[in-house]
Design a protein around this motif. Structure first.
Motif, short mmCIF file in Angstrom:
data_model
loop_
_atom_site.label_atom_id
_atom_site.label_comp_id
_atom_site.label_asym_id
_atom_site.label_seq_id
_atom_site.Cartn_x
_atom_site.Cartn_y
_atom_site.Cartn_z
N ARG A 144 -0.09 -26.91 -34.81
CA ARG A 144 -0.07 -26.84 -33.35
C ARG A 144 1.36 -26.71 -32.83
N LYS A 145 2.33 -27.21 -33.59
CA LYS A 145 3.72 -27.15 -33.17
C LYS A 145 4.22 -25.72 -33.03
N LYS A 153 -6.11 -32.08 -29.80
CA LYS A 153 -5.81 -33.03 -28.73
C LYS A 153 -4.51 -33.75 -29.05
N ASP A 154 -3.53 -33.60 -28.16
CA ASP A 154 -2.25 -34.28 -28.34
C ASP A 154 -2.34 -35.69 -27.77
N ARG A 155 -1.96 -36.68 -28.60
CA ARG A 155 -1.99 -38.06 -28.16
C ARG A 155 -0.73 -38.77 -28.60
N ASP A 161 -2.90 -37.61 -33.03
CA ASP A 161 -3.43 -36.30 -32.63
C ASP A 161 -4.75 -36.05 -33.34
#
Length: 453
Positions: A144-145, A153-155, A161
């Motif tokens: 995702r980076k 989903k970024d957490r 994540d």
């Protein structure tokens, strides 16, 4: 078709050519004038490497042919055929040992063959979850980076994540859970018998019936080679599909026996039991094409389709692959008989079922966090390496390897039960969604839509 895709097809075919040449010049067509002894000095390692790579290439061709065929055959037929083809490479090795177990029933060779059939089956299933599910989840999250993926989903927090799972896969999760619960009972009968076949194959047939009638087949995203082949004119497309099916099936047929028996010999030469080689090395060759294709989808920011494919493949293997072994065994035996295995393989089946139970618990809320994927990966890898270390006498444990398998089974079960309890509301919603799908498929009311649809 552009040059890149054509090159991909040529690369896959080229993987199969060396072993086909070996077969033609030796056992296949010795009358053509070549000396069969030309390759007599081919080492066991070379035999395993060349035949294994050919199975890898054939698996790619088989997968592409199956996906391309969906454009021209009735959907019901396509689903049924694809279900079988999804486990074809694994089934080829498993069927070989199940057949040998029937042919040599009552002898030491027959007993060993039955154990190897179970070893390959459990290894393929555990690799698919332990490496496949966890590895693809981690790959999806950490790539995702470099690119955007709506499924991630970024957490805040370490390894918090998560990758989202399509709620439409609810039906597959429920049927996978049913097959898993039945698998715990398989060792209690002393072998894989007709009841296992009726239940496990019956579960898959019921699943297919619901999918067809309810029109809830997970969306298939065709990319790369299958998409290009589907754009060919219909006569050329059908001819290509038939050719790919015939050639890949032929390659698997002529390569699987030397590959499997070569692995046995390598294990013996290295002081490693044959079942360890058949359980872990052989399935890696047969599972790798699917994992590569899924990784390709993830790399194209289509992780939902990729993960759905892995879940569906696990359902195929956990039902069709296990359930049909008794048929092959009975045919070779010449009469009905349950495929026998020893207490060690009973523990292997329980561990495989326990891992599946834990993995299903992870999916109940339709997401897998990085932490959960790491846990799944570490449990799988640690068990394999610990068993290998014991076999090689690198370490000494106060318990037997069979007892170690049962300990890992208990760990998976405890973790799975804790997750099911903590996610009981999500599990209830998943069941309601699946029941709604089944009701809708057979003429009832429409399935309820949840907030996360």
């Amino acid at each position: 078709m552009n040059r890149r895709l054509l090159g991909t097809i040529v690369a896959a075919v080229s993987l199969t050519v060396p072993w086909v040449a070996v077969w033609v010049l030796t056992a296949g067509l010795p009358a053509v004038g070549y000396d069969p002894a030309l390759f007599a000095s081919l080492s066991t390692l070379a035999t395993v490497a060349v035949s294994g790579v050919s199975i890898l290439g054939a698996a790619f061709l088989l997968a592409w042919a199956a996906e391309t065929a969906e454009k021209d055959v009735p959907r019901a037929f396509a689903i049924a055929i694809l279900a079988v083809l999804a486990v074809a490479p694994e089934y080829a090795v498993d069927a070989l040992y199940a057949w040998n177990a029937g042919q040599f029933a009552g002898t030491q060779r027959g007993i060993e063959a039955g154990n190897l059939a179970v070893a390959n089956m459990t290894g393929a299933n555990r690799i698919l979850i332990g490496l496949g599910w966890s590895g693809i989840a981690l790959f999806t999250i950490f790539r995702r980076k470099s690119d955007e993926d709506p499924a991630v989903k970024d957490r805040a927090g370490f390894l918090r994540d998560a990758v989202s799972i399509d709620p439409d896969i609810s039906l597959e999760i429920v049927f996978l859970l049913l097959a898993t619960l039945w698998a715990f009972l398989v060792p209690l009968n002393g072998g894989i018998d007709i009841f296992d076949m009726l239940i496990l194959v019956g579960l898959y047939v019921a699943y297919i019936a619901i999918v067809i009638r309810g029109d809830v087949e997970p969306e298939d995203v065709h990319t790369g080679v299958p998409a290009a082949l589907q754009r060919l004119p219909r006569p050329a497309r059908i001819a290509t599909i038939i050719l790919l099916f015939a050639y890949s099936g032929f390659v698997i047929f002529v390569a699987v026996e030397p590959f499997a028996h070569g692995l046995e010999e390598l294990g013996t030469e290295a002081g490693i039991p044959p079942f360890f080689m058949i359980q872990w090395i052989a399935p890696l060759a047969s599972e790798s094409p699917e994992l590569i294709v899924v990784a390709y989808l993830v790399n194209k920011a289509r992780s939902t389709a990729g993960f759905n494919a892995l879940i569906s493949s696990k359902l195929n293997q956990w039902t069709l692959l296990i359930g049909t072994l008794v048929v092959v065994y009975s045919l070779a035996l010449g009469e009905y008989g349950a495929l026998p295995f020893d207490s060690k393989q009973s523990a292997e089946i329980w561990l495989t079922a326990a891992q599946s139970f834990f993995a299903i618990a992870l999916l109940v809320n339709f997401e897998v966090t990085a932490w959960e994927a790491v846990t799944l990966l570490v449990l799988f890898v640690s068990q394999v390496f610990l068993e290998f270390a014991v076999i090689r006498e690198l370490i000494v444990l106060p318990i037997t390897t069979e007892e170690m398998l049962l300990v890992y089974s208990a760990v998976y079960m405890v973790l799975g039960l804790l997750l099911f309890v903590s996610r009981r509301e999500e599990f209830r919603l998943l069941l309601e969604r699946s029941i709604g799908t089944i009701t809708s498929a057979f003429g009832g009311e429409e399935r309820p839509q949840q907030a996360d649809d």
